[in-house]
Design a protein around this motif. Structure first.
Motif, PDB file in Angstrom:
ATOM      1  N   LEU A 221      24.830  25.459 -28.809  1.00  0.00           N
ATOM      2  CA  LEU A 221      24.044  25.634 -27.587  1.00  0.00           C
ATOM      3  C   LEU A 221      23.778  24.298 -26.898  1.00  0.00           C
ATOM      4  CD1 LEU A 221      21.461  28.403 -28.568  1.00  0.00           C
ATOM      5  CD2 LEU A 221      23.739  28.622 -27.557  1.00  0.00           C
ATOM      6  N   GLN A 222      23.693  23.238 -27.683  1.00  0.00           N
ATOM      7  CA  GLN A 222      23.530  21.915 -27.085  1.00  0.00           C
ATOM      8  C   GLN A 222      24.750  21.550 -26.255  1.00  0.00           C
ATOM      9  OE1 GLN A 222      20.770  19.805 -27.115  1.00  0.00           O
ATOM     10  NE2 GLN A 222      22.046  18.836 -25.544  1.00  0.00           N
ATOM     11  N   TYR A 223      25.918  21.988 -26.713  1.00  0.00           N
ATOM     12  CA  TYR A 223      27.155  21.751 -25.958  1.00  0.00           C
ATOM     13  C   TYR A 223      27.080  22.434 -24.593  1.00  0.00           C
ATOM     14  CZ  TYR A 223      32.008  22.364 -24.483  1.00  0.00           C
ATOM     15  OH  TYR A 223      33.164  22.395 -23.754  1.00  0.00           O
ATOM     16  N   LEU A 224      26.609  23.673 -24.567  1.00  0.00           N
ATOM     17  CA  LEU A 224      26.503  24.391 -23.295  1.00  0.00           C
ATOM     18  C   LEU A 224      25.546  23.683 -22.340  1.00  0.00           C
ATOM     19  CD1 LEU A 224      26.370  28.146 -24.422  1.00  0.00           C
ATOM     20  CD2 LEU A 224      28.348  26.814 -23.673  1.00  0.00           C
ATOM     21  N   GLU A 225      24.428  23.205 -22.868  1.00  0.00           N
ATOM     22  CA  GLU A 225      23.464  22.513 -22.009  1.00  0.00           C
ATOM     23  C   GLU A 225      24.036  21.195 -21.496  1.00  0.00           C
ATOM     24  OE1 GLU A 225      18.700  21.770 -22.042  1.00  0.00           O
ATOM     25  OE2 GLU A 225      19.798  21.040 -23.792  1.00  0.00           O
ATOM     26  N   THR A 226      24.766  20.496 -22.348  1.00  0.00           N
ATOM     27  CA  THR A 226      25.372  19.230 -21.931  1.00  0.00           C
ATOM     28  C   THR A 226      26.359  19.449 -20.792  1.00  0.00           C
ATOM     29  OG1 THR A 226      25.150  18.306 -24.160  1.00  0.00           O
ATOM     30  CG2 THR A 226      26.750  17.266 -22.696  1.00  0.00           C
ATOM     31  N   VAL A 227      27.164  20.494 -20.900  1.00  0.00           N
ATOM     32  CA  VAL A 227      28.119  20.807 -19.836  1.00  0.00           C
ATOM     33  C   VAL A 227      27.378  21.133 -18.542  1.00  0.00           C
ATOM     34  CG1 VAL A 227      29.934  22.386 -19.087  1.00  0.00           C
ATOM     35  CG2 VAL A 227      29.863  21.618 -21.459  1.00  0.00           C
ATOM     36  N   ALA A 228      26.300  21.908 -18.661  1.00  0.00           N
ATOM     37  CA  ALA A 228      25.552  22.327 -17.473  1.00  0.00           C
ATOM     38  C   ALA A 228      24.881  21.150 -16.770  1.00  0.00           C
ATOM     39  CB  ALA A 228      24.505  23.367 -17.863  1.00  0.00           C
ATOM     40  N   LEU A 229      24.472  20.145 -17.532  1.00  0.00           N
ATOM     41  CA  LEU A 229      23.723  19.026 -16.958  1.00  0.00           C
ATOM     42  C   LEU A 229      24.595  17.828 -16.600  1.00  0.00           C
ATOM     43  CD1 LEU A 229      20.570  19.037 -19.291  1.00  0.00           C
ATOM     44  CD2 LEU A 229      20.883  20.162 -17.078  1.00  0.00           C
ATOM     45  N   THR A 230      25.886  17.910 -16.912  1.00  0.00           N
ATOM     46  CA  THR A 230      26.788  16.779 -16.657  1.00  0.00           C
ATOM     47  C   THR A 230      27.788  17.134 -15.568  1.00  0.00           C
ATOM     48  OG1 THR A 230      26.614  16.168 -18.997  1.00  0.00           O
ATOM     49  CG2 THR A 230      28.373  15.130 -17.708  1.00  0.00           C
ATOM     50  N   PRO A 231      27.640  16.592 -14.375  1.00  0.00           N
ATOM     51  CA  PRO A 231      28.598  16.889 -13.298  1.00  0.00           C
ATOM     52  C   PRO A 231      30.017  16.459 -13.684  1.00  0.00           C
ATOM     53  CG  PRO A 231      26.622  15.841 -12.429  1.00  0.00           C
ATOM     54  CD  PRO A 231      26.540  15.725 -13.919  1.00  0.00           C
TER      55      PRO A 231
END
Length: 302
Positions: A221-231
């Motif tokens: 889930l941390q991976y998903l958040e990282t993708v969402a917050l990284t343009p």
């Protein structure tokens, strides 16, 4: 339910079900522009048997345990139209219906992270591999997780292949420490990992695919958040270190516990011949229905 072995034991129903997943997602933020947690849409292609009396969907296994009309009833017949829901007759149709429903309720700017578990990994990637489906979803997809996938990604859609290589991740059964890189999108022959089409990581779960998400919940889930917050996020290249090959010597064999060694038995040759004769005689009896001649020529061929 993710894993009955957890829900019914240490960890309890929360950890053994999607409750723990939703709880973890509630700690995240949806994007750089929204401080609220992401919304959650749950589908279950395993529960496709409609139980009218109970007014709920069941798995095929659970459908055999529903109450019967009487003690003399041997079971229940699956009746299409009664025990199925339109557009959800099969796992493939269920996935198609879920994606179609989501498109109807989403705005044009909505971004979606997909998480597929077990066989659903193949169902989701196969759905998106279709050109029409991909065209409808390509602008909505932000990232994807494949949890416990086992089948290689035989994809023909080049755009989907590129998306999975850059913005998807797989976690699989492995004895390696949690989050250890195992294979690039092209796979890892040395570890016998097929080409999943995306970087592959260890879940630290050595045996059961149903446990993969439970073990790897936080980093996944941390991976998903990282993708969402990284343009403009793209996966890092996976560099898998080659393991040094070690020869197995007699000394190593002596160190192996007896319980882990293969069982080897020595059988007396005459006893083995007699067993073969008995089997041949029994087979003849089944074929002819008569007593077998103990001095038959077939016995001499043993």
């Amino acid at each position: 339910m993710l894993a009955g072995r957890v829900a019914n034991g240490p960890g309890g129903i929360n950890k053994g079900s999607l409750v723990s997943v939703v709880q973890e997602l509630q700690k995240q933020v949806a994007s750089n522009k929204a401080s609220s947690p992401p919304g959650v849409f749950i589908a279950n292609p395993g529960q496709l048997y409609w139980w009218p009396e109970g007014r709920r969907m069941l798995t095929a296994t659970d459908s055999t345990a529903i109450p019967l009309p009487s003690l003399v009833h041997a079971g229940r017949r699956h009746i299409p139209g009664i025990n199925t829901v339109i557009a959800h007759e099969t796992p493939e149709k269920h996935v198609e219906s879920v994606f179609s429903t989501l498109l109807q309720v989403m705005s044009e700017r909505t971004k979606v992270d997909l998480m597929a578990i077990g066989q659903s990994c193949e169902l989701v990637t196969k759905f998106l591999d279709d050109a029409t489906n991909w065209h409808a979803w390509k602008d909505h997809l932000d990232a994807m997780l494949l949890m416990g996938t086992v089948y290689p990604a035989d994809l023909t859609n080049q755009a989907l292949r590129h998306f999975m290589a850059k913005r998807a991740r797989a976690y699989i059964v492995s004895t390696e420490p949690l989050d250890t890189p195992l294979a690039p999108p092209s796979g890892n022959e040395e570890e016998q990992i097929p080409a999943f089409g995306c970087p592959c990581y260890s879940s630290s779960e050595p045996f059961y695919a149903e446990m993969v998400l439970i073990r790897a919940l936080k980093p996944a889930l941390q991976y998903l958040e990282t993708v969402a917050l990284t343009p403009g996020y793209e996966n890092d290249d996976i560099l898998v270190a080659e393991k040094p090959k070690q020869e197995f010597t007699d000394d190593d064999w002596e160190k192996v516990a007896d319980s882990e060694k293969p069982l080897i038995r020595v059988v007396d040759a005459d006893l083995m011949k007699q067993e073969v004769k008995n089997q041949k005689r029994w087979r003849k009896f089944l074929e002819n229905g008569g007593a077998c001649d103990t001095d038959s020529s077939d016995d001499e061929e043993v």
